[in-house]
Design an enzyme around this catalytic site. Structure first.
Site, short mmCIF file in Angstrom:
data_model
loop_
_atom_site.label_atom_id
_atom_site.label_comp_id
_atom_site.label_asym_id
_atom_site.label_seq_id
_atom_site.Cartn_x
_atom_site.Cartn_y
_atom_site.Cartn_z
N GLY A 19 29.32 45.15 40.14
CA GLY A 19 30.69 45.30 40.03
C GLY A 19 31.32 46.60 39.63
O GLY A 19 30.73 47.50 39.60
N TYR A 137 42.77 32.49 31.33
CA TYR A 137 41.84 33.54 31.63
C TYR A 137 41.34 34.16 30.26
O TYR A 137 40.46 34.27 29.77
CB TYR A 137 42.38 34.72 32.37
CG TYR A 137 41.79 36.06 32.73
CD1 TYR A 137 40.65 36.21 33.58
CD2 TYR A 137 41.78 37.19 31.72
CE1 TYR A 137 40.06 37.60 33.70
CE2 TYR A 137 40.94 38.15 31.86
CZ TYR A 137 40.10 38.25 32.71
OH TYR A 137 39.34 39.58 33.02
N LYS A 141 37.95 34.04 27.68
CA LYS A 141 37.38 35.10 27.09
C LYS A 141 37.30 35.03 25.48
O LYS A 141 36.06 35.47 24.96
CB LYS A 141 38.09 36.36 27.69
CG LYS A 141 38.18 36.83 28.86
CD LYS A 141 36.81 37.26 29.45
CE LYS A 141 36.95 37.66 30.79
NZ LYS A 141 35.84 38.29 31.53
N LEU A 164 41.67 47.51 34.59
CA LEU A 164 40.68 48.46 35.05
C LEU A 164 40.97 49.37 36.50
O LEU A 164 41.45 48.63 37.46
CB LEU A 164 39.19 47.47 35.19
CG LEU A 164 38.71 47.13 33.85
CD1 LEU A 164 37.56 46.19 34.13
CD2 LEU A 164 38.28 48.31 32.99
N ARG A 172 41.51 43.03 45.16
CA ARG A 172 42.35 42.17 44.23
C ARG A 172 43.83 42.68 44.17
O ARG A 172 44.26 43.57 43.65
CB ARG A 172 41.96 42.35 42.92
CG ARG A 172 40.16 41.86 42.81
CD ARG A 172 39.80 41.84 41.32
NE ARG A 172 38.43 41.35 41.27
CZ ARG A 172 37.74 41.60 40.11
NH1 ARG A 172 38.25 41.56 38.76
NH2 ARG A 172 36.50 40.87 39.96
#
Length: 248
Positions: A19, A137, A141, A164, A172
């Site tokens: 990733g 989401y 987390k 990020l 994405r």
């Protein structure tokens, strides 16, 4: 802060090395003398550059089904575990599949770490992580964070980056749009808004590498007794500051 004084070298495992952050972390660790060996747990092969002959003595890659990670890692023992796993609901295909990647696998990896004697667990969650969040989401987390700090490792270090930046293997759209908007207005993100600035994946990797070294230094000075781990949480702005002070 990129200082090895007071510590020996350490061995590590990375889950999520294909990733954005994980690939940057792997590249940095391959070139970091403080980390003498790296085991990568991956679901697909790594890029050719990371498999160069010069790195073969330092790097071991295990391609495995993450549902059977304990079996795949049966003969592995390391000092530090880096978990950079993460996906999106769109890529995963469902909330259930997303939860498996972003909750089940990181938690299973931490439990494996404790079982095999690893001391330190470093993981990426997200800014806004909270088990009480109305957003699925962030809630997942947050639930992961709450479970991780119950596992009696020496330390658990949680990284909560904002959006990020960097080149990903998968497209994405939402992140591309968000990154473009954030970069356009980040000059005005000062004070309390600084934590919302987008951050490059390689900077998160640098901060994780620095935190791992700090964990080993602290371990050399004092060994924790069995019980709750020392927990460190790094905000996005804190991650950026750590990265800026890291060389190499």
């Amino acid at each position: 802060m990129d200082n090895n004084e007071g510590m020996g070298t350490y061995s590590s495992l990375i889950a999520g090395a294909t990733g954005l952050v994980g690939s940057a972390l792997l590249e940095q660790l391959l070139n970091d003398p403080a980390c003498h060996s790296i085991t990568v747990l991956a679901r697909r092969p790594l890029g050719r550059a990371q498999m160069e002959p010069a790195f073969r003595a330092k790097l071991r890659v295990i391609i495995a089904d993450f549902d059977r990670m304990w079996e795949a890692l049966d003969d592995v023992s390391v000092d530090v575990v880096f978990c950079t796993l993460g996906t999106t609901i769109r890529i995963a295909g469902s909330q259930e599949a997303f939860r498996k990647v972003d909750y089940d696998y990181p938690l299973a990896l931490a439990e494996w770490a404790k079982h095999t004697g690893a001391k330190h667990y470093l993981v990426i969650t997200s800014m806004g992580a909270s088990s009480s969040s109305s957003f699925f989401y962030n809630r997942v987390k947050g639930e992961l964070e709450e479970q991780l700090v119950q596992i009696p490792l020496d330390s658990v270090r949680i990284f909560r980056p904002s959006l990020l930046l960097g080149s990903r293997p998968s497209f994405r759209l939402g992140e591309r749009i968000g990154a473009a908007v954030s970069k356009a207005v980040q000059w005005g993100m000062v004070g309390s808004l600084r934590q919302y600035r987008p951050i490059a994946g390689e900077y998160v990797a640098k901060a994780m590498r620095t935190a791992a070294k700090q964990a080993m230094i602290e371990q050399a000075k004092e060994t924790n007794t069995e019980g709750q781990p020392a927990v460190y949480t790094y905000s996005s702005s804190g991650i950026a500051e750590m990265a800026a002070q890291t060389t190499g």
